[in-house]
Design an enzyme around this catalytic site. Structure first.
Site, PDB file in Angstrom:
ATOM      1  CG  HIS A  77      -1.964  -1.033   1.221  1.00  0.00           C
ATOM      2  ND1 HIS A  77      -3.054  -0.964   2.046  1.00  0.00           N
ATOM      3  CD2 HIS A  77      -2.112  -2.168   0.493  1.00  0.00           C
ATOM      4  CE1 HIS A  77      -3.839  -2.009   1.828  1.00  0.00           C
ATOM      5  NE2 HIS A  77      -3.278  -2.759   0.892  1.00  0.00           N
ATOM      6  CD  GLU A  79      -2.046   4.208   3.091  1.00  0.00           C
ATOM      7  OE1 GLU A  79      -3.233   4.416   3.405  1.00  0.00           O
ATOM      8  OE2 GLU A  79      -1.711   3.389   2.207  1.00  0.00           O
ATOM      9  CB  CYS A 107      -6.619  -0.505   5.258  1.00  0.00           C
ATOM     10  SG  CYS A 107      -4.893  -1.043   5.179  1.00  0.00           S
ATOM     11  CB  CYS A 110      -2.111   1.685   6.177  1.00  0.00           C
ATOM     12  SG  CYS A 110      -1.698   0.853   4.627  1.00  0.00           S
TER      13      CYS A 110
END
Length: 173
Positions: A77, A79, A107, A110
C-alpha cells in the site's frame, strides 16, 4: 514507489493550507504530490492511492503510490511503501514528528504501521467506509491496544480523492 532523489521541501502553503494546490515558492503541496502518486498508480492499473511523508523541517522524505499488483505483495500500500522509504532514508524505525499525507483513509494494516512508526499527524483525503481503519471499521487509533495515535485530519480534497477512486472503479466494471 517514487524515490525522492533530490531534497524537496514542503514549504508553508498558501490559500487553503494543506488541501492541495501550490505551496509557497511554486512547489506542489504534500497533498498535491500524494495525488500525483495516486494518478501514477491508477495509470499502472493499481487502486489510485498516493502517500507522502514530510519531515519536521518540511523536507519530503518519501512519496509512493499503491503497488500491490506490480510488487505481487498485498502489503504494498502507498502508506507502507512511503513509511519504509522514509525510515530507510532516516535510518530509523521511527518517524518522530513526521507527517503523512494520503489520498484515502488508511486501512487497519496501514493504521497499525502509522502507529508503530510514531507518525505525528495523518492527513487524508477521502473517507473509506468499507475499508478504512481510522474513522471507520476498527478505528485503530481509538483502541486501548494502540500505543501511539497521531493527530488525524481527514477530508482534505475529499471530493477530488473520491472522484478519482469512483472513476477508477467505474472503468473496471
Amino acid at each position: 514507489m517514487t524515490c525522492m532523489s533530490e531534497k524537496m521541501k514542503a514549504p508553508s502553503v498558501t490559500g487553503d493550507g494543506l488541501a492541495g494546490g501550490t505551496a509557497a515558492g511554486g512547489r506542489p503541496s504534500p497533498m498535491e504530490l500524494a495525488f500525483a502518486e495516486a494518478e501514477q498508480a491508477a495509470a499502472a492499473g493499481e487502486v489510485p492511492v498516493g502517500a507522502v511523508i514530510v519531515s519536521p523541517e518540511g523536507e519530503i522524505l518519501a512519496a509512493a503510490g499503491n503497488r500491490p499488483k506490480a510488487a505481487n505483495d498485498p502489503t504494498a500500500h502507498a502508506e507502507l511503501l512511503a513509511i519504509r522509504e522514509a525510515c530507510a532514508k532516516l535510518g530509523s524505525e521511527r518517524l518522530i514528528d513526521c507527517d503523512l499525507y494520503v489520498t484515502l483513509e488508511p486501512c487497519a494494516m496501514c493504521a497499525a504501521a502509522i502507529s508503530f512508526a510514531r507518525i505525528r499527524r495523518l492527513y487524508f483525503g477521502a473517507y473509506d467506509p468499507k475499508g478504512g481503519g481510522v474513522e471507520h471499521g476498527p478505528r485503530f487509533f481509538g483502541q486501548p491496544t494502540c500505543h501511539h495515535a497521531p493527530e488525524v485530519i481527514g477530508g482534505l480534497n475529499e471530493t477530488r480523492a473520491s472522484e478519482m477512486l469512483k472513476a477508477f472503479f467505474a472503468e473496471r466494471r
